[in-house]
Design an enzyme around this catalytic site. Structure first.
Site, mmCIF file in Angstrom:
data_model
loop_
_atom_site.group_PDB
_atom_site.id
_atom_site.type_symbol
_atom_site.label_atom_id
_atom_site.label_comp_id
_atom_site.label_asym_id
_atom_site.label_seq_id
_atom_site.Cartn_x
_atom_site.Cartn_y
_atom_site.Cartn_z
ATOM 1 C CD GLU A 1 32.765 14.102 71.727
ATOM 2 O OE1 GLU A 1 32.984 14.931 70.473
ATOM 3 O OE2 GLU A 1 33.449 14.113 72.680
ATOM 4 C CD GLU B 1 40.219 9.478 69.177
ATOM 5 O OE1 GLU B 1 39.364 10.459 68.913
ATOM 6 O OE2 GLU B 1 41.035 9.003 68.064
ATOM 7 C CG ASP C 1 37.892 10.844 61.207
ATOM 8 O OD1 ASP C 1 37.944 12.148 61.565
ATOM 9 O OD2 ASP C 1 38.653 10.174 61.470
ATOM 10 C CE LYS D 1 40.348 7.243 47.811
ATOM 11 N NZ LYS D 1 41.549 6.941 48.417
ATOM 12 C CG ASP E 1 32.871 22.151 59.044
ATOM 13 O OD1 ASP E 1 33.141 20.830 59.284
ATOM 14 O OD2 ASP E 1 33.691 22.761 58.421
ATOM 15 C CB THR F 1 33.212 19.993 69.586
ATOM 16 O OG1 THR F 1 33.511 20.493 68.277
ATOM 17 C CG2 THR F 1 31.825 19.437 69.485
ATOM 18 C CD GLU F 2 40.074 20.596 71.275
ATOM 19 O OE1 GLU F 2 39.855 19.188 71.191
ATOM 20 O OE2 GLU F 2 40.922 21.115 72.036
ATOM 21 C CE1 TYR F 3 39.255 18.377 65.414
ATOM 22 C CE2 TYR F 3 38.879 18.421 62.975
ATOM 23 C CZ TYR F 3 39.587 17.811 63.975
ATOM 24 O OH TYR F 3 40.641 17.383 63.580
HETATM 25 N N1 SAM Z 1 34.792 15.315 68.219
HETATM 26 C C1 SAM Z 1 36.099 16.007 68.322
HETATM 27 C C2 SAM Z 1 35.686 17.554 67.894
HETATM 28 O O1 SAM Z 1 34.448 17.777 67.374
HETATM 29 O O2 SAM Z 1 36.480 18.377 68.181
HETATM 30 C C3 SAM Z 1 37.076 15.449 67.249
HETATM 31 C C4 SAM Z 1 36.713 15.490 65.914
HETATM 32 S S1 SAM Z 1 38.042 14.566 65.034
HETATM 33 C C5 SAM Z 1 37.704 15.154 63.254
HETATM 34 C C6 SAM Z 1 37.266 12.842 64.911
HETATM 35 C C7 SAM Z 1 37.991 12.104 65.662
HETATM 36 O O3 SAM Z 1 37.247 10.737 65.957
HETATM 37 C C8 SAM Z 1 39.155 11.764 65.741
HETATM 38 O O4 SAM Z 1 40.039 11.928 66.861
HETATM 39 C C9 SAM Z 1 39.394 10.244 65.273
HETATM 40 O O5 SAM Z 1 40.517 9.630 65.505
HETATM 41 C C10 SAM Z 1 38.175 9.785 65.700
HETATM 42 N N2 SAM Z 1 37.596 8.364 65.321
HETATM 43 C C11 SAM Z 1 37.217 8.368 63.966
HETATM 44 N N3 SAM Z 1 36.571 7.109 63.759
HETATM 45 C C12 SAM Z 1 36.555 6.580 64.818
HETATM 46 C C13 SAM Z 1 36.249 5.245 65.237
HETATM 47 N N4 SAM Z 1 35.868 4.161 64.224
HETATM 48 N N5 SAM Z 1 36.285 5.052 66.550
HETATM 49 C C14 SAM Z 1 36.702 5.644 67.589
HETATM 50 N N6 SAM Z 1 37.322 6.879 67.222
HETATM 51 C C15 SAM Z 1 36.968 7.251 65.631
#
Ligand code: SAM
Length: 217
Positions: A43, A68, A121, A125, A157, A196-198
């Site tokens: 993941e 992460e 994320d 932009k 979403d 997932t949490e989100y």
């Molecule tokens: N996947 C989880 C969920 O669905 O509950 C967390 C979603 S959270 C919005 C996105 C996570 O991806 C964040 O913790 C962020 O730090 C991580 N993340 C974003 N870009 C990343 C990258 N290039 N490499 C590793 N982690 C990344």
């Protein structure tokens, strides 16, 4: 997701047995970490790790790596993992703290069975489009590390991000083999779904969840 910097998080991570610290040295040797021959599933952007731990519990026929970027977030995943181990759960899960941009330095060609991207994320932009984990640049990286019949699964979403992700597939080695704009109403794709949490947060607010599955053309 970025949590407040937690003092000492780097030390806790450095000492954790759940975290692989020399990930680039493990390239091509991930099976040795787990000591078995099971498929390796990632993941990318796991956040606090609930999805990957629940996947490991529900589907123990694979090994799982949660990637992460931020120490403060990874720390929460380590704490959750410790709680589950205390309850005698034996999960095939390890974590890597890294930016997924360098994923090809960590996995050999064809070493990975499946990649999960959950609520990535959005980088809204235009000039940041290539940082999105579903961009053609990232799909090319995944093409290198995924085995021939490997698969990518993406849930969000965020409709704008999802539309972008669908467009990017055209420029890649993959094709869409399943797609929905409302996962929780889709009986087939919901089978075996792990939230997932989100996903729990946004679906409880009434937001429809989009999902695609990609396989090679
Ligand atoms: N996947 C989880 C969920 O669905 O509950 C967390 C979603 S959270 C919005 C996105 C996570 O991806 C964040 O913790 C962020 O730090 C991580 N993340 C974003 N870009 C990343 C990258 N290039 N490499 C590793 N982690 C990344």
């Amino acid at each position: 997701m970025r949590l407040r910097n937690i003092t000492g998080s780097r030390d806790i991570i450095a000492e954790s047995d759940f975290v692989i610290h020399d990930e680039t040295k493990r390239k091509g040797q991930w099976k040795e970490i787990f000591g078995n021959d099971l498929p390796i599933r990632l993941e990318i952007g796991m956040g606090k790790g609930r999805f990957i731990m629940d996947m490991a519990e529900k589907y123990p026929d694979a090994d799982y790596l949660g990637i992460e970027k931020y120490s403060s977030v990874l720390l929460r995943a380590i704490q959750k993992m410790e709680e589950r181990v205390e309850k005698n759960e034996n999960l095939n899960v390890r974590f890597i703290r890294m930016d997924a941009e360098y994923i090809c330095d960590v996995f050999e060609e064809g070493e990975v069975d499946r990649i999960y991207l959950n609520f990535s994320d959005p980088w809204p932009k235009d000039r940041h489009a290539k940082r999105r984990l579903e961009s053609r640049q990232f799909l090319e990286r995944y093409d290198r590390i995924l085995k021939k019949d490997g698969r990518i699964e993406f849930k969000t979403d965020n409709r704008a991000l999802f539309d972008f992700a669908v467009e990017e597939v055209e420029a890649s080695a993959f094709k869409i083999t399943a797609l929905t704009y409302d996962l929780h109403s889709d009986k087939d794709l919901m089978q075996g779904n792990v939230m997932t949490e989100y996903e729990e947060k946004f679906s409880s607010m009434g937001n429809p969840i989009c999902k695609y599955i990609l396989e090679r053309r």
